[in-house]
Design a protein around this motif. Sequence first.
Motif, short mmCIF file in Angstrom:
data_model
loop_
_atom_site.label_atom_id
_atom_site.label_comp_id
_atom_site.label_asym_id
_atom_site.label_seq_id
_atom_site.Cartn_x
_atom_site.Cartn_y
_atom_site.Cartn_z
N GLU A 5 0.76 -1.43 0.15
CA GLU A 5 0.13 -0.14 -0.13
C GLU A 5 0.94 1.39 0.20
O GLU A 5 0.59 2.21 -0.78
N ARG A 6 2.16 1.30 0.82
CA ARG A 6 2.80 2.34 0.66
C ARG A 6 3.53 2.52 -0.51
O ARG A 6 3.50 3.73 -1.15
N GLU A 9 0.98 4.14 -2.94
CA GLU A 9 0.85 5.39 -2.60
C GLU A 9 1.90 6.37 -3.32
O GLU A 9 1.50 7.41 -3.63
N GLU A 13 -1.73 9.00 -5.58
CA GLU A 13 -3.03 8.83 -4.87
C GLU A 13 -4.12 9.06 -6.07
O GLU A 13 -5.34 8.49 -5.84
#
Length: 243
Positions: A5-6, A9, A13
Motif C-alpha cells: 500500500e505504501r 501510494e 493517489e
Amino acid sequence: MGRHERVAELVGEDLAGLEVADLGCGPGRTVRALLAAGPRRVHALDRTSDLDDDLLADARVRSGLADLDEGVPLGDAGLDAAVSLNVVEHLASPAHHLADCHRVLRPGGRLVLAHSDWDTALFTSSDDALTRALVDRFVAAAHGPAPRSDGFMGRKLLALADASGAAGAPWAVRGVHVWADGHRRFDDGSVAWKVATAVLAAAADEPALAARAAGWVEDLRALAEAGQFLFAVTDVAVVLERR
C-alpha cells in the motif's frame, strides 16, 4: 498500512486514466493497491502466473508472463508509471532492468523502485547472538527459492539509479522513503514466519547450526504465543522520474 500500500501510494493517489505496471507482481497485493487509485490499466507481469483470481477477472488488469532478466515485454514510452518491488536482487543485471523501465516509461513517467534491506531484519528472540548469526547467514546466502539474492539491496537503490543514468538511461530522484512495519504474528504464512523459514533454509547445509535454527524458530513461536514477539525489516523506496 503495509509495504504494498505504501508503494502504491508513492506511485500516486490519483491514477485516473493512467497506464501503470507492476513488475514482479506475485499474487497481486501491489496491483490491488494500485487499482484503488483508479488507473485505466495495470499491467501485472511476473515469471509465473500467481495473480489472485479476482484480479485476473478485473477488466483493468492485463496479466502477462515475463522473465524480467530478458526485459519488460511492453512497448516504448507506453507507461505513465511502474513499480518494481523486491525484484532487482534476483536479476542478473539490475542496471539493465532500470534501463528497460526507462524505455517503457514516457518522458516524465514515474518508477517506484523499492526493496527490503534484509540485513536489517529484526526478530525478538531469547538468544540475540544466535539471531544475529542466523540473520548474517541468511543475508549471505541466496535466501528463498531464487538462485540470486542481495541482502543489502535496499541501501543500494540510489547507486543503482546512478548506474542506470551512466549507462544512458537517466533518472531524476523525486524522493527517498524508508520505513519498517512491525509484525507480531508468527503463525504459518505470516510475514515473520516466511522470513524465518528462509533463515532456516540458509542454515540447512550446516547440521549443527540447522539444529539450533530449528530450536530458534520454536522459541519465536513461543514468544509470539506469549505476546512478546516482534518482527520488522527496513524497506526502502526510491521515487524516480524518467528524464
